[in-house]
Design an enzyme around this catalytic site. Structure first.
Site, PDB file in Angstrom:
ATOM      1  CB  ILE A  37      -0.956  -0.001   1.209  1.00 37.68           C
ATOM      2  CG1 ILE A  37      -1.909  -1.206   1.129  1.00 37.68           C
ATOM      3  CG2 ILE A  37      -1.759   1.293   1.273  1.00 37.68           C
ATOM      4  CD1 ILE A  37      -2.767  -1.404   2.359  1.00 37.68           C
ATOM      5  CG  ASP A  83      14.949  -1.601  11.578  1.00 38.72           C
ATOM      6  OD1 ASP A  83      13.728  -1.518  11.832  1.00 38.72           O
ATOM      7  OD2 ASP A  83      15.626  -2.613  11.825  1.00 38.72           O
ATOM      8  CE1 TYR A 173      -0.775  -5.888  11.827  1.00 39.71           C
ATOM      9  CE2 TYR A 173      -2.803  -7.162  11.608  1.00 39.71           C
ATOM     10  CZ  TYR A 173      -1.951  -6.172  11.151  1.00 39.71           C
ATOM     11  OH  TYR A 173      -2.281  -5.446  10.040  1.00 39.71           O
ATOM     12  CE  LYS A 177      -1.551  -2.345  11.522  1.00 42.38           C
ATOM     13  NZ  LYS A 177      -0.910  -1.167  10.905  1.00 42.38           N
TER      14      LYS A 177
END
Length: 288
Positions: A37, A83, A173, A177
């Site tokens: 994306i 990084d 994860y 989010k």
């Protein structure tokens, strides 16, 4: 060869370039710019004539992109190989871009893990936390200060449909989010009086290289080239976007259900995508 994005571009007409350039130019900074994306966002912003700061870990890819974008669109491009899991990454970036009038932050860098939480590697989970949350927080704070001083700006923050409830077998994860989603929704209101637009883009499964790193096997998934422009077009017009029909279907179908039920259903979905690589706690004990 026909441009695969022509239907998406036709949907928004020929004014989207001018809108993006006028409100968010002359420079945009994109993290995770080398693939998925993020890369598609870069291509759309270049078409709008916005100069670009590209951030990723792959120097070769970024340099090739910079040459192509400069040649095709006549824009300026700066490349930074960083990084973002490292503490000094964002500070280095902030200092190196002080001379640029950046008006748009696209925070597309991020990755996920999957499987049983207790089987995960703590070091990898901490790396994900640093990339998905800590570095994002620093970027928002630093560039938010700049945008407030210039009286306008925009931020695209990549959430996910998994951020709307807990998700077994991708527990951490989904939690990262959820952090992004809640932060973006609040900042949409808080920063609006300063002329700063904030958008939480929450796509569903996307063919972006994410699944490979997360150890997932996906069936239906979105294409990055189909959702990049809708995301940019939504900035300044709403607080949250579920790009693509698949994202809306997966999210709205769960809305009437109680939260505990949504967690169970999403756990079943993720469980089916990760069963090939998911061991047991007993397996972990034997390895240790």
């Amino acid at each position: 060869m026909a441009n695969p994005n022509w239907r998406v571009k036709r949907q928004f007409g020929g004014r989207w370039q001018k809108r993006l350039s006028t409100r968010y130019g002359p420079w945009a900074l994109v993290t995770g710019a080398s693939s998925g994306i993020g890369r598609e966002m870069v291509l759309r912003l270049a078409e709008a004539g916005i100069n670009l700061v590209l951030i990723a870990r792959s120097q070769t890819v970024l340099e090739q992109m910079a040459v192509a974008l400069t040649s095709q669109h006549g824009i300026e491009v700066r490349v930074f190989v960083l990084d973002l899991s490292l503490a000094a990454g964002v500070e280095t970036l902030v200092v190196a871009t002080q001379d640029l009038d950046i008006g748009l932050l696209v925070a597309a860098a991020g990755f996920g893990t999957s499987g049983l939480f207790l089987n995960s590697l703590l070091e990898q989970e901490m790396e994900m936390l640093n990339v998905n949350c800590r570095s994002l927080l620093e970027l928002i704070w630093h560039f938010g200060q700049r945008f407030a001083m210039r009286g306008r700006g925009g931020m695209v923050l990549m959430s996910s449909i998994v951020g709307f409830q807990g998700m077994p077998f991708a527990a951490h994860y989904a939690a990262t989010k959820a952090y992004v989603q809640a932060l973006a929704e609040a900042l949409y209101v808080e920063l609006a009086p300063m002329g700063i637009d904030v958008l939480a883009a929450a796509p569903g499964p996307t063919h972006s290289g994410f699944a490979t790193r997360a150890g997932m096997q996906m069936g239906m998934a979105l294409k990055p080239e189909d959702i990049a422009l809708p995301i940019l077009n939504a900035l300044g017009r709403r607080s949250v976007l579920l790009p693509g029909v698949l994202s809306k279907l997966l999210t709205y179908s769960l809305v009437p259900l109680p939260r505990w039920s949504r967690v169970q259903i999403m756990g079943g979905v993720m469980g089916s995508m990760t069963k090939h690589q998911r061991g047991t706690i007993a397996d972990l004990a034997e390895v240790e």
